[in-house]
Design an enzyme around this catalytic site. Structure first.
Site, PDB file in Angstrom:
ATOM      1  CB  SER A  53      36.110  30.136  55.240  1.00 51.97           C
ATOM      2  OG  SER A  53      35.699  29.783  56.539  1.00 51.97           O
ATOM      3  CB  SER A  54      38.343  33.022  51.328  1.00 51.73           C
ATOM      4  OG  SER A  54      38.492  33.182  49.973  1.00 51.73           O
ATOM      5  CB  ALA A  64      37.437  41.110  60.232  1.00 49.81           C
ATOM      6  N   GLY A  65      34.993  38.596  60.539  1.00 51.40           N
ATOM      7  CA  GLY A  65      33.610  38.265  59.885  1.00 51.40           C
ATOM      8  C   GLY A  65      33.719  38.366  58.361  1.00 51.40           C
ATOM      9  CG  ASP A  72      31.267  31.025  56.599  1.00 60.08           C
ATOM     10  OD1 ASP A  72      30.046  30.733  56.853  1.00 60.08           O
ATOM     11  OD2 ASP A  72      31.647  31.814  57.266  1.00 60.08           O
ATOM     12  CE  LYS A 119      31.744  35.592  55.379  1.00 59.37           C
ATOM     13  NZ  LYS A 119      31.000  36.363  56.617  1.00 59.37           N
ATOM     14  N   PRO A 135      41.701  41.007  57.202  1.00 57.05           N
ATOM     15  CG  PRO A 135      41.138  42.832  58.124  1.00 57.05           C
ATOM     16  CD  PRO A 135      41.139  42.012  56.787  1.00 57.05           C
ATOM     17  CD  GLU A 136      44.910  35.512  61.237  1.00 55.71           C
ATOM     18  OE1 GLU A 136      44.240  34.651  62.137  1.00 55.71           O
ATOM     19  OE2 GLU A 136      45.778  36.078  61.167  1.00 55.71           O
TER      20      GLU A 136
END
Length: 284
Positions: free
Chosen positions: A105-106, A99-100, A138, A13, A96-97
């Site tokens: 969470s997904s 990375a916001g 999230d 996201k 990427p980890e």
């Protein structure tokens, strides 16, 4: 019907808007944000292991810690639904980890949906959301696949329509931004009352060039990591109609209305940034 294997996609996201309000008495922060899923995604293959009692995660391209969101999702679901079998999850990490982009969470939300389908447990949406919130703020959003205005600590989700006819470029400047650190830089006080600057629902359907959207983390993280600020400026310099940092960083994205412009921008930015992705919005 119990299925032996399920293939899943866990989409990233971006935050089209992210305003951090006060810090709550439970230690979390209230936010007002616009989340939009994008085409960049991890791929997961989940398989039943009837002779096992745990979740084994296999990741050929990335080392995942023993305590990760996938195993956490399995444990929380198992405790709630009463399943006894183990599973294995093979994951191809593309998000990427740090990375916001909500990759972890997904992944967790996809596993929850997959488990509900695989074992035919028939859990209701409110049950899945309750489990998801235990894993992370999230995670409830990722149970759906639509743009949404998210409030509270992530538990209040209102689906919205966002004009999605944009081309996107995402830059990850190889900086892992830790969310707790980002919040500490903001310095919000406990029980501090801050009113939202505006209601984002009023603008979601407008052209991105008219959006008043912002990210509360940008000022503090741009000071801490000038490379993030430069990446955003590079997107705008190369013709992005809108650019913003996503989440608590460190990725930044640009939205483009013109296909030729985005193609030219992508070729230039890819030469400078090793982790540069083309994406489409999945927000309808």
């Amino acid at each position: 019907m119990i299925k032996s294997a399920i293939s899943l996609k866990a989409h990233a996201k971006i935050n089209l808007h992210l305003e951090v309000l006060g810090k709550r008495s439970d230690g979390f922060h209230d936010i007002v944000s616009v989340f939009a899923p994008i085409s960049l995604a991890d791929e997961l293959l989940m398989q039943r292991k009837p002779d096992k009692k745990e979740c084994k995660v296999l990741s050929p391209l990335a080392e995942l810690p023993a305590e990760n969101t996938i195993t956490r999702a399995y444990e929380e679901f198992k405790n709630f639904a009463g399943i006894s079998e183990g599973i294995s999850v093979r994951i191809l990490k593309r998000i990427p980890e740090g990375a916001g982009l909500g990759g972890g969470s997904s992944d967790a939300a996809s596993v929850l949906r997959g488990l509900n389908d695989m074992f035919s447990t028939g859990l209701a949406e409110e049950d899945l959301r309750a489990i998801a919130l235990k894993i992370g703020s999230d995670v409830p959003f990722f149970l759906g696949n639509e743009a949404a205005v998210v409030r509270g600590r992530g538990e209040t989700i209102k689906r919205v329509s966002v004009f999605s006819d944009y081309f996107g470029i995402l830059i990850y400047p190889e900086i892992k931004s830790a969310t707790p650190r980002a919040y500490s830089l903001l310095g919000r006080k406990e029980s501090e009352i801050l009113n939202p600057a505006f209601n984002p629902e009023l603008f979601c359907g407008k052209d991105c060039r008219e959006w008043p959207f912002f990210n509360s983390f940008e000022d503090v993280l741009f000071t801490e990591y000038p490379a993030i600020k430069k990446a955003k400026q590079d997107l705008l310099t190369n013709g992005a109609d809108f650019a913003l940092m996503s989440g608590a960083g460190s990725s930044v994205f640009g939205l483009f209305k013109n296909e030729k412009t985005v193609k030219n921008a992508y070729s230039k930015l890819l030469a400078e940034y090793g982790r540069c992705f083309f994406f489409l919005l999945l927000a309808f």
